[in-house]
Design an enzyme around this catalytic site. Structure first.
Site, PDB file in Angstrom:
ATOM      1  CG  HIS A   1     -43.546 -17.260 -64.397  1.00  0.00           C
ATOM      2  ND1 HIS A   1     -42.803 -18.269 -63.860  1.00  0.00           N
ATOM      3  CD2 HIS A   1     -43.217 -17.198 -65.707  1.00  0.00           C
ATOM      4  CE1 HIS A   1     -42.031 -18.790 -64.819  1.00  0.00           C
ATOM      5  NE2 HIS A   1     -42.261 -18.167 -65.937  1.00  0.00           N
TER       6      HIS A   1
HETATM    7  C1  UD1 Z   1     -41.118 -14.139 -69.761  1.00  0.00           C
HETATM    8  C2  UD1 Z   1     -41.099 -15.183 -70.879  1.00  0.00           C
HETATM    9  C3  UD1 Z   1     -41.374 -16.553 -70.278  1.00  0.00           C
HETATM   10  C4  UD1 Z   1     -40.419 -16.874 -69.161  1.00  0.00           C
HETATM   11  C5  UD1 Z   1     -40.416 -15.755 -68.139  1.00  0.00           C
HETATM   12  C6  UD1 Z   1     -39.307 -16.042 -67.165  1.00  0.00           C
HETATM   13  C7  UD1 Z   1     -41.924 -14.229 -72.983  1.00  0.00           C
HETATM   14  C8  UD1 Z   1     -43.029 -14.237 -73.964  1.00  0.00           C
HETATM   15  N1  UD1 Z   1     -42.141 -14.928 -71.855  1.00  0.00           N
HETATM   16  O1  UD1 Z   1     -42.418 -14.092 -69.235  1.00  0.00           O
HETATM   17  O2  UD1 Z   1     -41.174 -17.525 -71.292  1.00  0.00           O
HETATM   18  O3  UD1 Z   1     -40.835 -18.056 -68.544  1.00  0.00           O
HETATM   19  O4  UD1 Z   1     -40.146 -14.506 -68.795  1.00  0.00           O
HETATM   20  O5  UD1 Z   1     -39.478 -15.432 -65.966  1.00  0.00           O
HETATM   21  O6  UD1 Z   1     -40.911 -13.631 -73.231  1.00  0.00           O
HETATM   22  N2  UD1 Z   1     -42.384  -7.272 -65.013  1.00  0.00           N
HETATM   23  C9  UD1 Z   1     -42.021  -6.491 -63.962  1.00  0.00           C
HETATM   24  N3  UD1 Z   1     -40.716  -6.515 -63.560  1.00  0.00           N
HETATM   25  C10 UD1 Z   1     -39.775  -7.285 -64.152  1.00  0.00           C
HETATM   26  C11 UD1 Z   1     -40.183  -8.117 -65.207  1.00  0.00           C
HETATM   27  C12 UD1 Z   1     -41.493  -8.099 -65.634  1.00  0.00           C
HETATM   28  O7  UD1 Z   1     -42.837  -5.754 -63.400  1.00  0.00           O
HETATM   29  O8  UD1 Z   1     -38.603  -7.255 -63.746  1.00  0.00           O
HETATM   30  C13 UD1 Z   1     -43.753  -7.208 -65.522  1.00  0.00           C
HETATM   31  C14 UD1 Z   1     -43.737  -6.608 -66.939  1.00  0.00           C
HETATM   32  O9  UD1 Z   1     -43.831  -5.231 -66.917  1.00  0.00           O
HETATM   33  C15 UD1 Z   1     -44.905  -7.273 -67.605  1.00  0.00           C
HETATM   34  C16 UD1 Z   1     -45.095  -8.580 -66.827  1.00  0.00           C
HETATM   35  O10 UD1 Z   1     -44.289  -8.502 -65.663  1.00  0.00           O
HETATM   36  O11 UD1 Z   1     -46.042  -6.493 -67.480  1.00  0.00           O
HETATM   37  C17 UD1 Z   1     -44.710  -9.794 -67.640  1.00  0.00           C
HETATM   38  O12 UD1 Z   1     -43.332  -9.713 -68.046  1.00  0.00           O
HETATM   39  P1  UD1 Z   1     -42.868 -10.278 -69.448  1.00  0.00           P
HETATM   40  O13 UD1 Z   1     -41.413 -10.080 -69.569  1.00  0.00           O
HETATM   41  O14 UD1 Z   1     -43.754  -9.755 -70.521  1.00  0.00           O
HETATM   42  O15 UD1 Z   1     -43.218 -11.815 -69.378  1.00  0.00           O
HETATM   43  P2  UD1 Z   1     -42.865 -12.923 -68.307  1.00  0.00           P
HETATM   44  O16 UD1 Z   1     -44.125 -13.386 -67.686  1.00  0.00           O
HETATM   45  O17 UD1 Z   1     -41.794 -12.453 -67.420  1.00  0.00           O
HETATM   46  N1  UDP Z   2     -35.770 -18.646 -59.957  1.00  0.00           N
HETATM   47  C1  UDP Z   2     -35.104 -17.688 -59.220  1.00  0.00           C
HETATM   48  N2  UDP Z   2     -35.824 -16.920 -58.357  1.00  0.00           N
HETATM   49  C2  UDP Z   2     -37.170 -17.034 -58.216  1.00  0.00           C
HETATM   50  C3  UDP Z   2     -37.842 -18.002 -58.988  1.00  0.00           C
HETATM   51  C4  UDP Z   2     -37.121 -18.793 -59.863  1.00  0.00           C
HETATM   52  O1  UDP Z   2     -33.868 -17.576 -59.300  1.00  0.00           O
HETATM   53  O2  UDP Z   2     -37.751 -16.276 -57.435  1.00  0.00           O
HETATM   54  C5  UDP Z   2     -34.982 -19.463 -60.896  1.00  0.00           C
HETATM   55  C6  UDP Z   2     -35.275 -20.930 -60.915  1.00  0.00           C
HETATM   56  O3  UDP Z   2     -34.543 -21.625 -59.912  1.00  0.00           O
HETATM   57  C7  UDP Z   2     -34.804 -21.298 -62.308  1.00  0.00           C
HETATM   58  C8  UDP Z   2     -35.179 -20.086 -63.133  1.00  0.00           C
HETATM   59  O4  UDP Z   2     -35.328 -19.031 -62.191  1.00  0.00           O
HETATM   60  O5  UDP Z   2     -33.396 -21.410 -62.333  1.00  0.00           O
HETATM   61  C9  UDP Z   2     -36.431 -20.315 -63.892  1.00  0.00           C
HETATM   62  O6  UDP Z   2     -36.847 -19.126 -64.461  1.00  0.00           O
HETATM   63  P1  UDP Z   2     -38.366 -18.780 -64.699  1.00  0.00           P
HETATM   64  O7  UDP Z   2     -39.221 -19.694 -63.915  1.00  0.00           O
HETATM   65  O8  UDP Z   2     -38.515 -17.326 -64.502  1.00  0.00           O
HETATM   66  O9  UDP Z   2     -38.522 -19.010 -66.267  1.00  0.00           O
HETATM   67  P2  UDP Z   2     -38.783 -20.317 -67.151  1.00  0.00           P
HETATM   68  O10 UDP Z   2     -37.745 -21.324 -66.804  1.00  0.00           O
HETATM   69  O11 UDP Z   2     -40.165 -20.765 -66.894  1.00  0.00           O
HETATM   70  O12 UDP Z   2     -38.667 -19.822 -68.555  1.00  0.00           O
END
Ligand code: UD1
Ligand code: UDP
Length: 360
Positions: free
Chosen positions: A209
């Site tokens: 992601h």
């Molecule tokens: C964020 C964090 C990243 C982390 C990740 C964990 C930042 C800069 N990045 O990235 O470090 O690894 O979370 O998962 O904060 N969206 C949905 N539904 C949701 C959540 C997000 O549709 O429940 C969509 C948002 O509308 C957005 C996109 O996904 O357009 C990205 O979401 P965003 O929270 O900006 O960044 P992540 O990729 O989730």
């Molecule tokens: N994880 C989860 N469901 C999923 C994918 C990941 O519960 O569908 C868990 C994973 O086991 C770990 C955490 O989410 O505990 C990691 O989060 P994510 O990859 O979103 O963020 P990051 O660690 O890269 O910031």
């Protein structure tokens, strides 16, 4: 009782919160703020329910948009909460926009900041989370660090006196919830359309992601091309930011070895880690969980984020290129069960003790 305001917003923060909040509330009044950054039920609610996390006192409803829009809106709304609550300390986790917005709001009001997972560095501002880490550490009063490499980074940046090596709350969560799995966690995985997905006996676990990989067709498609070549199906719970892209690429290219699913809950995710042959990911959390479970991991990233996982090639970096991913997956790997650099599974207690000492 002193008051701690905890700000969270993203999936990995809910997981760390689950273990820290349980201990924190024995000693402090916790005001819990959810920025709203992750908001789909499968990205937020499921963690609060299955991990028994207290309901947030505030949900600020900020999500999406550019980094600046998201961070700016969070900053304004968190400031309002802090002005009303006047906490003794602000606690934030990791490196998301919610982390930095919380920290910026607090520092301007003279509220000391405790940063959990401080000191993590990739060494490039090309990674969108690096700025959040660097800024949050710079303005934090207390740096609570997962591993020795984090301590070294902070010392190199001139910090001293504020650093505590406490271990990794992700390891706490892994130990705590692994002991509470009931064996049925892989029976409730659903596809995007809600249908149940059958998890095969042998499989690889993929998550991707990161903005650097997920926002370009070519990169995600290279990861998929590697997945197609593997000797067992690849289970990929898809972050919502990749949903459309992943489904379209699989459909257009007729990929048959990739099982796309909706995001899964935490217990299901660690069950997938425990049962998988190997892990392919760009997640900071999942590469550590692979290490905790002693599963070989290939991390699709140009930079090392958790050097402790890389010994004996247990975790290897790969470019988002089919050949590189397959080559790294073929490398033999040896785990040393005596080597556990992420603490003793009780980081939460050490975090709370460090906060207590600071506020005493
Ligand atoms: C964020 C964090 C990243 C982390 C990740 C964990 C930042 C800069 N990045 O990235 O470090 O690894 O979370 O998962 O904060 N969206 C949905 N539904 C949701 C959540 C997000 O549709 O429940 C969509 C948002 O509308 C957005 C996109 O996904 O357009 C990205 O979401 P965003 O929270 O900006 O960044 P992540 O990729 O989730
Ligand atoms: N994880 C989860 N469901 C999923 C994918 C990941 O519960 O569908 C868990 C994973 O086991 C770990 C955490 O989410 O505990 C990691 O989060 P994510 O990859 O979103 O963020 P990051 O660690 O890269 O910031």
């Amino acid at each position: 009782m002193k008051k701690i305001c905890t700000v969270v917003g993203a999936r990995p923060q809910f997981i760390k919160l689950a273990v820290v909040s349980r201990v924190l509330r024995n000693r402090f009044q916790e005001v819990l703020v959810h920025t709203g950054q992750h908001y789909d039920p499968g990205m937020s609610e499921v963690f609060f329910e299955e991990m028994d996390i207290p309901k947030p006192d505030y949900n600020l409803g900020v999500s999406g948009g550019t980094h600046g829009q998201m961070t700016g809106q969070m900053l304004m709304k968190i400031e309002e909460v802090l002005l009303r609550e006047r906490p003794d300390m602000l606690l934030v986790f990791g490196d998301t926009n919610s982390t930095m917005a919380g920290a910026l709001a607090a520092v301007k009001l003279g509220i000391p900041i405790c940063h959990v997972e401080a000191g993590n560095r990739l060494g490039t501002l090309g990674n969108p989370e690096e700025a959040n880490r660097v800024v949050t550490d710079r303005i934090s009063a207390l740096h609570l660090v997962c591993t020795a490499s984090g301590v070294a980074f902070l010392e190199r940046e001139g910090f001293s006196g504020s650093i505590h090596l406490v271990g990794d709350p992700m390891y706490d969560a892994f130990c705590y919830y692994r002991a509470r799995l009931d064996g049925g966690e892989l029976e409730n995985i659903r596809a995007f359309d809600g249908r149940l997905v059958a998890v095969p006996e042998r499989f690889y676990y993929l998550t991707s992601h990161r903005q650097e990989n997920a926002d370009r067709d070519e990169k995600l498609d290279q990861i998929f091309q590697a997945a197609e070549e593997l000797d067992a199906p690849v289970v990929y719970p898809v972050h919502p930011r990749n949903h459309e892209r992943a489904a379209r690429l699989c459909r257009a290219n007729g990929y048959r070895n990739i099982i796309l699913t909706a995001p899964v809950g935490y217990k299901t995710s660690i069950s997938l880690v425990n049962r998988a042959e190997k892990i392919v990911t760009d997640s900071g959390g999942l590469q550590r969980e692979a290490f905790f479970a002693q599963k070989p991991c290939v991390t699709i990233c140009d930079y090392v984020s958790w050097p402790e996982t890389m010994v004996n090639r247990c975790n290897q970096l790969a470019k988002p290129e089919k050949a590189d991913i397959l080559e790294k997956l073929g490398v033999p790997v040896r785990f040393d069960p005596a080597y556990q650099p992420f603490g003793d599974g009780h980081a939460a207690e050490k975090i709370v003790e460090a906060v207590r000492q600071f506020l005493a």
